[in-house]
Design a protein around this motif. Sequence first.
Motif, PDB file in Angstrom:
ATOM      1  N   GLN A 103       0.831  -1.197   0.000  1.00  0.00           N
ATOM      2  CA  GLN A 103       0.000   0.000   0.000  1.00  0.00           C
ATOM      3  C   GLN A 103       0.865   1.247   0.000  1.00  0.00           C
ATOM      4  N   VAL A 104       0.490   2.241  -0.799  1.00  0.00           N
ATOM      5  CA  VAL A 104       1.177   3.532  -0.839  1.00  0.00           C
ATOM      6  C   VAL A 104       0.129   4.619  -0.709  1.00  0.00           C
ATOM      7  N   LEU A 105       0.215   5.399   0.366  1.00  0.00           N
ATOM      8  CA  LEU A 105      -0.772   6.449   0.634  1.00  0.00           C
ATOM      9  C   LEU A 105      -0.069   7.756   0.983  1.00  0.00           C
ATOM     10  N   PRO A 106      -0.746   8.902   0.827  1.00  0.00           N
ATOM     11  CA  PRO A 106      -0.149  10.170   1.270  1.00  0.00           C
ATOM     12  C   PRO A 106       0.064  10.142   2.784  1.00  0.00           C
ATOM     13  N   CYS A 107       1.160  10.718   3.227  1.00  0.00           N
ATOM     14  CA  CYS A 107       1.447  10.768   4.661  1.00  0.00           C
ATOM     15  C   CYS A 107       0.610  11.869   5.301  1.00  0.00           C
ATOM     16  N   ILE A 108      -0.027  11.575   6.415  1.00  0.00           N
ATOM     17  CA  ILE A 108      -0.886  12.552   7.087  1.00  0.00           C
ATOM     18  C   ILE A 108      -0.081  13.761   7.557  1.00  0.00           C
ATOM     19  N   LEU A 213       2.208  20.064  20.494  1.00  0.00           N
ATOM     20  CA  LEU A 213       0.871  20.289  21.042  1.00  0.00           C
ATOM     21  C   LEU A 213       0.342  21.633  20.521  1.00  0.00           C
ATOM     22  N   PRO A 214      -0.979  21.855  20.556  1.00  0.00           N
ATOM     23  CA  PRO A 214      -1.543  23.100  20.010  1.00  0.00           C
ATOM     24  C   PRO A 214      -1.016  24.376  20.666  1.00  0.00           C
ATOM     25  N   GLN A 215      -0.617  24.285  21.945  1.00  0.00           N
ATOM     26  CA  GLN A 215      -0.074  25.430  22.684  1.00  0.00           C
ATOM     27  C   GLN A 215      -1.092  26.577  22.806  1.00  0.00           C
ATOM     28  N   THR A 244      -8.450  17.290  22.731  1.00  0.00           N
ATOM     29  CA  THR A 244      -9.473  17.244  21.685  1.00  0.00           C
ATOM     30  C   THR A 244      -9.111  18.110  20.481  1.00  0.00           C
ATOM     31  N   LEU A 245      -8.302  19.133  20.670  1.00  0.00           N
ATOM     32  CA  LEU A 245      -7.909  19.996  19.552  1.00  0.00           C
ATOM     33  C   LEU A 245      -7.119  19.237  18.490  1.00  0.00           C
ATOM     34  N   LEU A 246      -6.385  18.200  18.911  1.00  0.00           N
ATOM     35  CA  LEU A 246      -5.587  17.427  17.959  1.00  0.00           C
ATOM     36  C   LEU A 246      -6.455  16.710  16.930  1.00  0.00           C
ATOM     37  N   GLU A 250      -6.637  21.143  11.308  1.00  0.00           N
ATOM     38  CA  GLU A 250      -5.403  21.936  11.283  1.00  0.00           C
ATOM     39  C   GLU A 250      -4.285  21.316  12.125  1.00  0.00           C
ATOM     40  N   TYR A 251      -4.624  20.378  13.009  1.00  0.00           N
ATOM     41  CA  TYR A 251      -3.612  19.753  13.862  1.00  0.00           C
ATOM     42  C   TYR A 251      -3.361  18.284  13.488  1.00  0.00           C
TER      43      TYR A 251
END
Length: 265
Positions: A103-108, A213-215, A244-246, A250-251
Amino acid sequence: MPGDQNETKLVSFAIANGTRRKIINFLANGSKSTGEIGEIVGKATLDFHLRILQQAGLIKLEEGIVKLSEYGKNFLKNKTEKSEEKTVDFSQAKPIEIARIRQVLPCIADSSRLRVSANMTPSLGGILKLLEPLFPRSNYSDRKDSLIIKKGEIITTIYGSGKVIIRMIKNEDEAKEELERLKSIINEGIAKGEAPAPREKVKVDLMEIYKHLPQTNCGKCGEQGCYSFAIKLMARQASLEKCTLLKEPEYKSNQERLHVLVNYI
């Protein structure tokens, strides 16, 4: 001297970090001032590391002077004696082959890079942990029966089942080269019938966790801020799911990197 289960866990946490191990080894030559230690390991989180070592009973801190406790001296002596074991035998292991890339997928973490899945045969099973010393930056996880290997930005996870996942790869050709490199290193060790002596595990630093971390210091995780949450993560007293922000788009890249980093804790 720590003896009960909670105290043993505290000692294990204290010495799991590379900075704290460096402090302990530095103190083996005698008492040092906090200033001298700060010059060696950095001053940004020195108070935090000294506090953890003191709580574990490994050091004594008096008026800016740090020294090993009696327990700390005995611990370091025992650790040194254990490290004198020269090799680990895995002569019964069979050479591995890399099955085709599945499998080849885009990296998150970076959509311009790839995440590649493949398999090693036969499965590495019980010898996977013994392979850890073959790679300069690696860490074996008993919980997941997996070996995480870092090479620059490339992060490879090998599972006891034989599954291999490589993240942050530029293209499929680079993935094939990396798989061949892993195969060569592992088979060379198997051919010798022994692995190098176990070495200290690579551990992430507190600030490595904090910077991803979101900081925002939102407090939704129940902590006063992201720095406090990072400390709890380092102590394995919290899980990433509490942030939960993660989970917000955007995170996403932060979340993937943190999931890899916490495996080193």
